[in-house]
Design a protein around this motif. Structure first.
Motif, PDB file in Angstrom:
ATOM      1  N   THR A  26      36.045  51.485  16.602  1.00 23.47           N
ATOM      2  CA  THR A  26      36.388  52.627  15.744  1.00 23.47           C
ATOM      3  C   THR A  26      37.779  52.460  15.146  1.00 23.47           C
ATOM      4  OG1 THR A  26      34.985  54.109  17.054  1.00 23.47           O
ATOM      5  CG2 THR A  26      36.678  55.124  15.678  1.00 23.47           C
ATOM      6  N   GLU A  27      38.734  52.062  15.978  1.00 25.08           N
ATOM      7  CA  GLU A  27      40.119  51.941  15.505  1.00 25.08           C
ATOM      8  C   GLU A  27      40.300  50.757  14.557  1.00 25.08           C
ATOM      9  OE1 GLU A  27      42.328  54.035  19.361  1.00 25.08           O
ATOM     10  OE2 GLU A  27      42.504  51.871  19.033  1.00 25.08           O
ATOM     11  N   GLU A  28      39.577  49.677  14.794  1.00 25.94           N
ATOM     12  CA  GLU A  28      39.724  48.482  13.960  1.00 25.94           C
ATOM     13  C   GLU A  28      38.838  48.522  12.718  1.00 25.94           C
ATOM     14  OE1 GLU A  28      41.837  46.083  14.262  1.00 25.94           O
ATOM     15  OE2 GLU A  28      42.654  46.530  16.248  1.00 25.94           O
ATOM     16  N   GLY A  29      37.797  49.349  12.736  1.00 26.70           N
ATOM     17  CA  GLY A  29      36.880  49.375  11.607  1.00 26.70           C
ATOM     18  C   GLY A  29      36.089  48.088  11.477  1.00 26.70           C
ATOM     19  N   ARG A  30      35.802  47.456  12.607  1.00 25.43           N
ATOM     20  CA  ARG A  30      35.078  46.189  12.647  1.00 25.43           C
ATOM     21  C   ARG A  30      34.123  46.183  13.830  1.00 25.43           C
ATOM     22  NH1 ARG A  30      40.414  45.108  11.317  1.00 25.43           N
ATOM     23  NH2 ARG A  30      40.802  43.614   9.631  1.00 25.43           N
ATOM     24  N   PHE A  31      33.182  45.249  13.802  1.00 25.86           N
ATOM     25  CA  PHE A  31      32.284  45.057  14.930  1.00 25.86           C
ATOM     26  C   PHE A  31      31.963  43.574  15.067  1.00 25.86           C
ATOM     27  CE2 PHE A  31      29.522  45.618  11.273  1.00 25.86           C
ATOM     28  CZ  PHE A  31      28.503  44.691  11.464  1.00 25.86           C
ATOM     29  N   VAL A  32      31.394  43.216  16.212  1.00 27.80           N
ATOM     30  CA  VAL A  32      31.010  41.831  16.473  1.00 27.80           C
ATOM     31  C   VAL A  32      29.496  41.703  16.381  1.00 27.80           C
ATOM     32  CG1 VAL A  32      30.941  39.977  18.195  1.00 27.80           C
ATOM     33  CG2 VAL A  32      33.010  41.358  17.933  1.00 27.80           C
ATOM     34  N   ALA A  33      29.033  40.762  15.580  1.00 30.18           N
ATOM     35  CA  ALA A  33      27.611  40.450  15.467  1.00 30.18           C
ATOM     36  C   ALA A  33      27.371  39.107  16.147  1.00 30.18           C
ATOM     37  CB  ALA A  33      27.187  40.383  14.007  1.00 30.18           C
ATOM     38  N   GLU A  34      26.338  39.040  16.988  1.00 26.29           N
ATOM     39  CA  GLU A  34      26.082  37.844  17.771  1.00 26.29           C
ATOM     40  C   GLU A  34      24.758  37.196  17.377  1.00 26.29           C
ATOM     41  OE1 GLU A  34      28.203  39.426  21.904  1.00 26.29           O
ATOM     42  OE2 GLU A  34      26.029  39.466  21.703  1.00 26.29           O
ATOM     43  N   GLY A  35      24.768  35.875  17.299  1.00 27.59           N
ATOM     44  CA  GLY A  35      23.534  35.134  17.084  1.00 27.59           C
ATOM     45  C   GLY A  35      23.258  34.777  15.636  1.00 27.59           C
ATOM     46  N   ARG A  36      22.540  33.668  15.455  1.00 29.06           N
ATOM     47  CA  ARG A  36      22.280  33.148  14.112  1.00 29.06           C
ATOM     48  C   ARG A  36      21.476  34.122  13.263  1.00 29.06           C
ATOM     49  NH1 ARG A  36      18.251  30.843  11.394  1.00 29.06           N
ATOM     50  NH2 ARG A  36      16.865  31.056  13.194  1.00 29.06           N
ATOM     51  N   ASN A  37      20.430  34.730  13.839  1.00 32.02           N
ATOM     52  CA  ASN A  37      19.558  35.591  13.032  1.00 32.02           C
ATOM     53  C   ASN A  37      20.319  36.777  12.451  1.00 32.02           C
ATOM     54  OD1 ASN A  37      17.405  33.921  13.577  1.00 32.02           O
ATOM     55  ND2 ASN A  37      16.580  35.200  15.221  1.00 32.02           N
ATOM     56  N   LEU A  38      21.101  37.440  13.306  1.00 32.70           N
ATOM     57  CA  LEU A  38      21.840  38.613  12.843  1.00 32.70           C
ATOM     58  C   LEU A  38      22.915  38.218  11.826  1.00 32.70           C
ATOM     59  CD1 LEU A  38      22.180  41.641  13.065  1.00 32.70           C
ATOM     60  CD2 LEU A  38      23.689  41.293  15.030  1.00 32.70           C
ATOM     61  N   ILE A  39      23.595  37.115  12.075  1.00 30.24           N
ATOM     62  CA  ILE A  39      24.650  36.685  11.159  1.00 30.24           C
ATOM     63  C   ILE A  39      24.051  36.232   9.823  1.00 30.24           C
ATOM     64  CG2 ILE A  39      26.464  34.954  10.793  1.00 30.24           C
ATOM     65  CD1 ILE A  39      27.036  35.159  13.814  1.00 30.24           C
ATOM     66  N   THR A  40      22.898  35.586   9.859  1.00 33.06           N
ATOM     67  CA  THR A  40      22.212  35.218   8.617  1.00 33.06           C
ATOM     68  C   THR A  40      21.886  36.458   7.794  1.00 33.06           C
ATOM     69  OG1 THR A  40      21.244  33.232   9.609  1.00 33.06           O
ATOM     70  CG2 THR A  40      20.172  34.093   7.641  1.00 33.06           C
ATOM     71  N   GLU A  41      21.435  37.523   8.477  1.00 29.67           N
ATOM     72  CA  GLU A  41      21.130  38.777   7.792  1.00 29.67           C
ATOM     73  C   GLU A  41      22.386  39.373   7.170  1.00 29.67           C
ATOM     74  OE1 GLU A  41      18.712  41.967   6.517  1.00 29.67           O
ATOM     75  OE2 GLU A  41      18.090  40.108   7.494  1.00 29.67           O
ATOM     76  N   ILE A  42      23.481  39.326   7.892  1.00 28.79           N
ATOM     77  CA  ILE A  42      24.748  39.865   7.397  1.00 28.79           C
ATOM     78  C   ILE A  42      25.226  39.093   6.168  1.00 28.79           C
ATOM     79  CG2 ILE A  42      27.215  39.962   7.974  1.00 28.79           C
ATOM     80  CD1 ILE A  42      26.300  40.802  10.820  1.00 28.79           C
ATOM     81  N   LEU A  43      25.138  37.775   6.230  1.00 30.66           N
ATOM     82  CA  LEU A  43      25.573  36.958   5.105  1.00 30.66           C
ATOM     83  C   LEU A  43      24.680  37.179   3.883  1.00 30.66           C
ATOM     84  CD1 LEU A  43      26.386  33.610   6.969  1.00 30.66           C
ATOM     85  CD2 LEU A  43      28.024  35.275   6.071  1.00 30.66           C
ATOM     86  N   SER A  44      23.387  37.341   4.114  1.00 30.72           N
ATOM     87  CA  SER A  44      22.464  37.539   2.991  1.00 30.72           C
ATOM     88  C   SER A  44      22.707  38.870   2.287  1.00 30.72           C
ATOM     89  CB  SER A  44      21.012  37.462   3.473  1.00 30.72           C
ATOM     90  OG  SER A  44      20.665  38.592   4.254  1.00 30.72           O
ATOM     91  N   PRO A 163      26.992  45.688  20.673  1.00 30.71           N
ATOM     92  CA  PRO A 163      26.226  44.434  20.565  1.00 30.71           C
ATOM     93  C   PRO A 163      24.768  44.576  21.008  1.00 30.71           C
ATOM     94  CG  PRO A 163      28.400  43.984  21.450  1.00 30.71           C
ATOM     95  CD  PRO A 163      28.270  45.481  21.386  1.00 30.71           C
ATOM     96  N   LYS A 164      24.523  45.358  22.056  1.00 30.57           N
ATOM     97  CA  LYS A 164      23.148  45.528  22.532  1.00 30.57           C
ATOM     98  C   LYS A 164      22.299  46.290  21.522  1.00 30.57           C
ATOM     99  CE  LYS A 164      24.260  45.338  27.470  1.00 30.57           C
ATOM    100  NZ  LYS A 164      24.286  46.093  28.758  1.00 30.57           N
ATOM    101  N   VAL A 165      22.882  47.294  20.864  1.00 29.60           N
ATOM    102  CA  VAL A 165      22.149  48.036  19.833  1.00 29.60           C
ATOM    103  C   VAL A 165      21.864  47.124  18.645  1.00 29.60           C
ATOM    104  CG1 VAL A 165      22.243  49.943  18.191  1.00 29.60           C
ATOM    105  CG2 VAL A 165      23.071  50.280  20.525  1.00 29.60           C
ATOM    106  N   LEU A 166      22.870  46.374  18.214  1.00 27.19           N
ATOM    107  CA  LEU A 166      22.690  45.477  17.076  1.00 27.19           C
ATOM    108  C   LEU A 166      21.573  44.478  17.333  1.00 27.19           C
ATOM    109  CD1 LEU A 166      26.417  44.785  16.117  1.00 27.19           C
ATOM    110  CD2 LEU A 166      24.740  46.041  14.765  1.00 27.19           C
ATOM    111  N   ARG A 167      21.529  43.912  18.530  1.00 24.18           N
ATOM    112  CA  ARG A 167      20.456  42.956  18.842  1.00 24.18           C
ATOM    113  C   ARG A 167      19.101  43.642  18.800  1.00 24.18           C
ATOM    114  NH1 ARG A 167      24.329  40.987  22.706  1.00 24.18           N
ATOM    115  NH2 ARG A 167      23.329  42.100  24.430  1.00 24.18           N
ATOM    116  N   ALA A 168      19.030  44.868  19.306  1.00 29.05           N
ATOM    117  CA  ALA A 168      17.749  45.584  19.359  1.00 29.05           C
ATOM    118  C   ALA A 168      17.254  45.991  17.975  1.00 29.05           C
ATOM    119  CB  ALA A 168      17.875  46.815  20.251  1.00 29.05           C
TER     120      ALA A 168
END
Length: 266
Positions: A26-44, A163-168
């Motif tokens: 919340t304070e940084e305004g950022r989050f961590v995305a893990e794994g190739r599939n999720l990062i590919t989606e983010i980049l696309s 991270p657990k929500v993002l993966r799900a």
């Protein structure tokens, strides 16, 4: 562009550790995305990526598709890829071995204007203090699949950028805007013009006897306590899911899927 990180005191490592908490995100305004599939989606989707981080074994070795994506990103002048020792990378994720990479991404910002921009017949999912990350992720994923246009999360609901929500969510968190609201009065204002539908153990009609196809704000309550009394008192529609045998209730995500898919039933 590729850079190597060797010190545990590196600022980027410190940032990733900080983003492991909701407060930090919340304070940084950022989050961590893990794994190739999720990062590919983010980049696309062209989301704002600060940097990508990967273990040395993936960058230097043959890690399959993850290694290919890392090399592709490292070759881009607008993308920073950080190489870290394998042992240090393992401390940054709770997903276990095989994650291969993570990305630090700027958090999207959604406000009430998202709801006001929707059509009156568009459906909204309301999450009332959902606590389980797996349930949260599945609910968002199902909402996207069933054509729901937005999600309203009441105060006390788990963070969508966990991270657990993002993966799900399997990337569907970027398909449906999620808006957090702090109180019932704000919820009432956002849902004005839509029928508020809640599940009820007693006093509800079978869900297939109600029209849940259009113009619905469907409330899914806390896994253990259900929908709050305040929200239940506002309901226009109360529905039940008939149970056979000795079954008393369904998992929150399973019940929501049954009700949301009324929107696509012929």
């Amino acid at each position: 562009m590729l850079t190597k990180i060797s010190s545990q005191d590196n600022n980027r490592l410190k940032l990733v550790r900080r983003l492991a908490t909701r407060k930090g995100r919340t304070e940084e305004g950022r989050f961590v995305a893990e794994g190739r599939n999720l990062i590919t989606e983010i980049l696309s989707r062209g989301l704002d990526v600060d940097f990508i981080m990967a273990p040395e074994s993936v960058i230097r070795g043959d890690g399959g598709e993850a290694s290919s994506l890392i090399r592709e990103c490292a070759g881009r002048p607008d993308m920073l890829v950080c190489e870290v020792p394998d042992r240090e990378f393992a401390r940054l994720t709770d997903a276990g071995p095989g994650v291969g990479m993570l990305a630090v991404v700027r958090t999207g910002s959604y406000g009430p204007e998202i709801i006001s921009s929707l059509e009156p017949d568009d459906n909204i999912l309301v999450l009332d203090r959902i606590q389980d990350p797996g349930n949260m992720g599945t609910l968002i994923r199902t909402a996207a699949a069933a054509g729901y246009r937005a999600v309203i999360a009441m105060s006390g609901t788990v963070d969508i950028y966990s991270p657990k929500v993002l993966r799900a969510t399997a990337g569907m968190v970027f398909e449906v805007p999620v808006i957090y609201v702090s109180d019932v009065s704000a919820l009432a204002e956002l849902c004005s013009g839509r029928r508020l539908a809640v599940t009820a153990v007693d006093g509800g009609r079978p869900y297939y006897s109600e029209d849940l196809k259009r113009g619905i704000a469907l409330v899914i309550g806390n896994e253990g306590r259900g929908v709050s009394d305040e929200i239940a008192a506002m309901a226009d529609v109360r529905v039940t899911i008939p149970m056979r045998g000795s079954t008393e209730s369904l998992n929150a995500a399973a019940a929501a899927a049954i009700l949301m898919y009324e929107a696509v039933r012929e």
